[in-house]
Write a protein that holds these residues in place. Structure first.
Motif: not given
Length: 242
Positions: A4, A184, A186, A202, A204
């Motif tokens: 993140t 958020r 992503v 991934r 985010s």
């Protein structure tokens, strides 16, 4: 792999999937103001240096590139290493936040590309104050607008790529969703070879919506007066002459 907001995932893919689009945006948004700069330019959140390179190419003044994220700064320095000696001599990389850099009255232009939306409201207000301190009297700030509202559910934003490198295809799918009071966003990155998925990762990013009216109030509180922007996707503010 799912992280993140620190760019440790995205830095690998960023230039391959986004550089050309970002360069065209930067040229349209900032090259005119950069050409008019007479003292120095502040690049807030320089990322991999796409905007920084445009600012150096279209101006003849020093550029202060602020980039606290190590992964993005590595790409930024690699890009700057490929420039000519004159341009390298005009750019200083600040490896910390704008508040930590402590720049005072150094620039007559500040730009923030793809940055403001990623700042929580408290950090955003501090950023206005630091930009105001870094600008000379009459200095101009240009930045792209954050969204004005939150998504109602999970929404598809679009796709980056695919881009081919040898046998492999690189791409990214972008979605956004409501998450704990913020948006958020992503990015799902994929590398495929002959139709088979080799790897997927991934990352985010939290995005804080803010309508222009609220941004204007914050800017005024920091001593920056809202002025007409050169494009509908930008907001502009200027430090008073006195």
């Amino acid at each position: 792999m799912d992280d993140t907001g620190d760019y440790t995932v995205s830095a690998e893919f960023y230039d391959l999937l986004q550089a050309e689009t970002d360069r065209c945006l930067a040229e349209r948004r900032f090259s005119g103001a950069a050409a008019r700069a007479r003292h120095a330019i502040l690049d807030v959140g320089a990322g991999t240096g796409i905007v920084t390179e445009v600012l150096l190419r279209t101006s003849g003044v020093p550029v202060h590139a602020v980039e606290p994220a190590p992964a993005m700064r590595a790409a930024l320095l690699s890009r700057l290493a490929q420039l000519g000696a004159d341009q390298r001599a005009r750019v200083t990389v600040h490896p910390e936040t704008l508040a930590e850099a402590g720049l005072a009255a150094v620039a007559d232009l500040a730009v923030a590309s793809n940055v403001i939306a990623c700042l929580d409201p408290a950090t955003r207000r501090v950023t206005w104050q630091e930009v105001s301190a870094a600008l000379l009297p009459g200095g101009l700030l240009l930045f792209d607008l954050p969204p004005t509202g939150l998504p109602s559910g999970c929404e598809s934003v679009g796709r980056l790529g695919p881009v081919r490198l040898g046998l492999d295809l690189y791409s990214a799918d972008i979605t956004r969703q409501f998450h704990r009071g913020v948006q958020r966003t992503v990015f799902t990155y994929r590398v495929e070879r002959e139709g088979k998925l080799l790897r997927e990762a991934r990352e985010s990013f939290d995005v804080w919506p803010a309508p222009p009216e609220r941004l204007g109030e914050e800017l005024e509180a920091a001593g920056l007066h809202v002025v007409e922007a050169p494009g509908s996707d930008l907001m502009a503010a200027r430090r008073p002459d006195c």
